[in-house]
Write a protein that holds these residues in place. Structure first.
Motif, PDB file in Angstrom:
ATOM      1  N   PHE A   1       5.975   5.888   5.355  1.00  0.00           N
ATOM      2  CA  PHE A   1       4.866   5.019   4.970  1.00  0.00           C
ATOM      3  C   PHE A   1       3.492   5.681   5.085  1.00  0.00           C
ATOM      4  CE2 PHE A   1       8.365   2.302   6.395  1.00  0.00           C
ATOM      5  CZ  PHE A   1       8.530   1.498   5.271  1.00  0.00           C
ATOM      6  N   LEU A   2       3.222   6.326   6.211  1.00  0.00           N
ATOM      7  CA  LEU A   2       1.894   6.888   6.412  1.00  0.00           C
ATOM      8  C   LEU A   2       1.652   8.162   5.613  1.00  0.00           C
ATOM      9  CD1 LEU A   2       1.504   6.291  10.250  1.00  0.00           C
ATOM     10  CD2 LEU A   2       0.327   5.087   8.396  1.00  0.00           C
TER      11      LEU A   2
ATOM     12  N   PRO B   1       2.544   9.253   2.463  1.00  0.00           N
ATOM     13  CA  PRO B   1       1.960   9.123   1.119  1.00  0.00           C
ATOM     14  C   PRO B   1       0.578   8.489   1.129  1.00  0.00           C
ATOM     15  CG  PRO B   1       3.754   7.549   1.442  1.00  0.00           C
ATOM     16  CD  PRO B   1       3.797   8.486   2.603  1.00  0.00           C
ATOM     17  N   LEU B   2       0.354   7.569   2.057  1.00  0.00           N
ATOM     18  CA  LEU B   2      -0.949   6.917   2.168  1.00  0.00           C
ATOM     19  C   LEU B   2      -2.024   7.923   2.581  1.00  0.00           C
ATOM     20  CD1 LEU B   2      -2.826   4.430   2.522  1.00  0.00           C
ATOM     21  CD2 LEU B   2      -1.775   4.075   4.757  1.00  0.00           C
ATOM     22  N   MET B   3      -1.744   8.698   3.622  1.00  0.00           N
ATOM     23  CA  MET B   3      -2.719   9.673   4.127  1.00  0.00           C
ATOM     24  C   MET B   3      -2.933  10.828   3.142  1.00  0.00           C
ATOM     25  SD  MET B   3      -3.814   8.357   6.854  1.00  0.00           S
ATOM     26  CE  MET B   3      -3.615   7.770   8.542  1.00  0.00           C
ATOM     27  N   ALA B   4      -1.916  11.132   2.346  1.00  0.00           N
ATOM     28  CA  ALA B   4      -2.060  12.207   1.358  1.00  0.00           C
ATOM     29  C   ALA B   4      -3.146  11.871   0.348  1.00  0.00           C
ATOM     30  CB  ALA B   4      -0.727  12.443   0.653  1.00  0.00           C
ATOM     31  N   LEU B   5      -3.280  10.595   0.008  1.00  0.00           N
ATOM     32  CA  LEU B   5      -4.317  10.181  -0.931  1.00  0.00           C
ATOM     33  C   LEU B   5      -5.674  10.026  -0.253  1.00  0.00           C
ATOM     34  CD1 LEU B   5      -2.451   7.497  -3.093  1.00  0.00           C
ATOM     35  CD2 LEU B   5      -3.021   9.839  -3.726  1.00  0.00           C
ATOM     36  N   LEU B   6      -5.668   9.485   0.967  1.00  0.00           N
ATOM     37  CA  LEU B   6      -6.931   9.223   1.657  1.00  0.00           C
ATOM     38  C   LEU B   6      -7.584  10.486   2.207  1.00  0.00           C
ATOM     39  CD1 LEU B   6      -6.197   5.990   3.742  1.00  0.00           C
ATOM     40  CD2 LEU B   6      -7.634   6.194   1.704  1.00  0.00           C
ATOM     41  N   TYR B   7      -6.753  11.396   2.750  1.00  0.00           N
ATOM     42  CA  TYR B   7      -7.297  12.547   3.478  1.00  0.00           C
ATOM     43  C   TYR B   7      -6.582  13.850   3.098  1.00  0.00           C
ATOM     44  CZ  TYR B   7      -8.840   8.681   6.527  1.00  0.00           C
ATOM     45  OH  TYR B   7      -9.378   7.516   7.032  1.00  0.00           O
TER      46      TYR B   7
ATOM     47  N   VAL C   1       0.833  -1.205   0.000  1.00  0.00           N
ATOM     48  CA  VAL C   1       0.000   0.000   0.000  1.00  0.00           C
ATOM     49  C   VAL C   1       0.866   1.253   0.000  1.00  0.00           C
ATOM     50  CG1 VAL C   1      -1.490   1.374   1.500  1.00  0.00           C
ATOM     51  CG2 VAL C   1      -2.085  -0.982   1.001  1.00  0.00           C
ATOM     52  N   ALA C   2       1.910   1.257   0.841  1.00  0.00           N
ATOM     53  CA  ALA C   2       2.789   2.416   0.922  1.00  0.00           C
ATOM     54  C   ALA C   2       3.549   2.616  -0.387  1.00  0.00           C
ATOM     55  CB  ALA C   2       3.759   2.254   2.084  1.00  0.00           C
ATOM     56  N   GLU C   3       4.015   1.507  -0.984  1.00  0.00           N
ATOM     57  CA  GLU C   3       4.750   1.602  -2.246  1.00  0.00           C
ATOM     58  C   GLU C   3       3.854   2.162  -3.343  1.00  0.00           C
ATOM     59  OE1 GLU C   3       7.352  -1.216  -5.323  1.00  0.00           O
ATOM     60  OE2 GLU C   3       6.286  -2.116  -3.622  1.00  0.00           O
ATOM     61  N   TYR C   4       2.616   1.683  -3.398  1.00  0.00           N
ATOM     62  CA  TYR C   4       1.692   2.207  -4.399  1.00  0.00           C
ATOM     63  C   TYR C   4       1.423   3.691  -4.173  1.00  0.00           C
ATOM     64  CZ  TYR C   4      -2.477   3.377  -6.953  1.00  0.00           C
ATOM     65  OH  TYR C   4      -3.362   4.023  -7.780  1.00  0.00           O
TER      66      TYR C   4
ATOM     67  N   LYS D   1      -8.602   6.005  -6.174  1.00  0.00           N
ATOM     68  CA  LYS D   1      -9.302   4.816  -6.657  1.00  0.00           C
ATOM     69  C   LYS D   1      -8.400   3.595  -6.602  1.00  0.00           C
ATOM     70  CE  LYS D   1     -11.810   2.961 -10.644  1.00  0.00           C
ATOM     71  NZ  LYS D   1     -12.300   3.227 -12.034  1.00  0.00           N
ATOM     72  N   GLY D   2      -7.161   3.747  -7.055  1.00  0.00           N
ATOM     73  CA  GLY D   2      -6.233   2.621  -7.026  1.00  0.00           C
ATOM     74  C   GLY D   2      -5.871   2.215  -5.611  1.00  0.00           C
ATOM     75  N   LEU D   3      -5.749   3.197  -4.725  1.00  0.00           N
ATOM     76  CA  LEU D   3      -5.419   2.899  -3.335  1.00  0.00           C
ATOM     77  C   LEU D   3      -6.529   2.113  -2.660  1.00  0.00           C
ATOM     78  CD1 LEU D   3      -3.696   3.153  -0.799  1.00  0.00           C
ATOM     79  CD2 LEU D   3      -4.671   5.435  -0.437  1.00  0.00           C
ATOM     80  N   LEU D   4      -7.773   2.512  -2.889  1.00  0.00           N
ATOM     81  CA  LEU D   4      -8.899   1.852  -2.231  1.00  0.00           C
ATOM     82  C   LEU D   4      -9.040   0.397  -2.656  1.00  0.00           C
ATOM     83  CD1 LEU D   4     -11.627   4.657  -2.194  1.00  0.00           C
ATOM     84  CD2 LEU D   4     -10.063   3.948  -0.378  1.00  0.00           C
ATOM     85  N   GLN D   5      -8.470   0.021  -3.790  1.00  0.00           N
ATOM     86  CA  GLN D   5      -8.474  -1.373  -4.211  1.00  0.00           C
ATOM     87  C   GLN D   5      -7.505  -2.211  -3.381  1.00  0.00           C
ATOM     88  OE1 GLN D   5      -7.544  -1.180  -8.402  1.00  0.00           O
ATOM     89  NE2 GLN D   5      -9.551  -0.362  -8.955  1.00  0.00           N
TER      90      GLN D   5
END
Length: 290
Positions: A137-138, A140-146, A52-55, A64-68
């Motif tokens: 890790f968090l 890039p993930l949070m940047a897309l989610l929130y 998830v973090a790499e993506y 959309k890609g992250l939520l998959q």
């Protein structure tokens, strides 16, 4: 007004008291699992979390890609679940925390609602564990989610472990966090009950609104906005340990205090100011609700 002033003064002392405990722990505490204090390695993380973090950090990544690649617990409430730590790392961290709990070292309360647990900063785990987890890790993930909650601008955190057990804390009342975003990871052990429940955004569940119930899964983390009202049902048996990381973006909270929902009243001081700013001069929040 007197009680308010006393509470503000108490909170102003917290930083110094915490630094004193951390120094004593660093000089006198004998580690049980020294490998937990090594710089965060990929082996400590679940393969799903690494993917998830790499993506999230890859060119062209989108929501959309992250939520998959995540479990959506609630699309409406924007609550998600993902494995975070490997089982061996959860076990090692839990053994270290139990060893510390049984020691005679001074211990600060995790927060104003929990009486049992550990502040990871005082144990010396911020630098090797939590900071790289947030930055590498968090973020890039949070940047897309929130993106609207400062997910791409996280610059500080408060990390602690809470413990629930019979004869100690059993449940947690409905509340929201002093953070823009929150990661809550179940570490163990064996337990029943203690289910998380969620209300609305800055809105508690009522008789007319059924709360969302979410079971803990060891090693897996729940991601949610700090303002999402939530709590924990009573523990029925066993012990439950959870790592909670309050993720903060000073660019967001400098404009609006997440606790009182007003422009924060800041005063000169040292340190991160409870996440309110990293600019000079450093400042702290004096909102009595934090």
């Amino acid at each position: 007004m007197v009680k308010l002033e006393q509470e503000v003064e108490r909170r102003r002392r917290l930083g110094l008291e915490s630094a004193t405990r951390k120094a004593l722990i660093a000089s006198s505490y004998r580690l049980a699992r020294p490998e937990v204090y090594d710089s965060l390695q990929d082996a400590a993380l679940a393969p799903e979390f690494l993917a998830v973090a790499e993506y999230s950090a890859s060119p062209g990544a989108d929501l959309k890609g992250l939520l998959q690649r995540l479990e959506t617990v609630s699309e409406e409430k924007r609550i998600y679940r993902v494995p975070v730590f490997s089982a061996p790392f959860c076990q090692a961290l839990l053994e270290e925390l139990e060893h510390f709990e049984q020691s005679d070292m001074p211990k600060g309360r995790p927060n104003t609602m929990n009486n049992y647990g550990v502040l990871l900063h005082e144990l010396g785990l911020d630098e090797p564990l939590v900071t790289p987890l947030r930055e590498r890790f968090l973020q890039p993930l949070m940047a897309l989610l929130y993106p609207d909650c400062g997910g791409g601008q996280l610059d500080s955190h408060r990390a602690f472990v809470v413990k629930y057990a019979l004869g100690q804390d059993l449940e947690l009342g409905c509340h929201y966090d002093n953070a823009e975003l929150t990661l809550n990871v179940a570490l163990g052990k064996v337990f029943t009950g203690g289910t998380l429940y969620f209300g609305g955004f800055f809105q508690a569940p009522t008789a007319l609104t059924e709360p969302l119930e979410v079971e803990h899964v060891v090693g897996q983390g729940i991601l949610h906005r700090g303002g999402q009202l939530h709590g924990a049902r009573p523990l029925a048996t066993g012990e439950r340990w959870n790592l909670v990381i309050w993720l903060r973006a000073s660019s967001v909270r400098n404009r609006l205090c997440p606790m009182c929902c007003r422009k924060p009243d800041l005063v000169d001081d040292e340190g991160f100011g409870d996440g309110f700013t990293r600019e000079e001069p450093a400042t702290v929040d004096v909102c009595a609700l934090t």
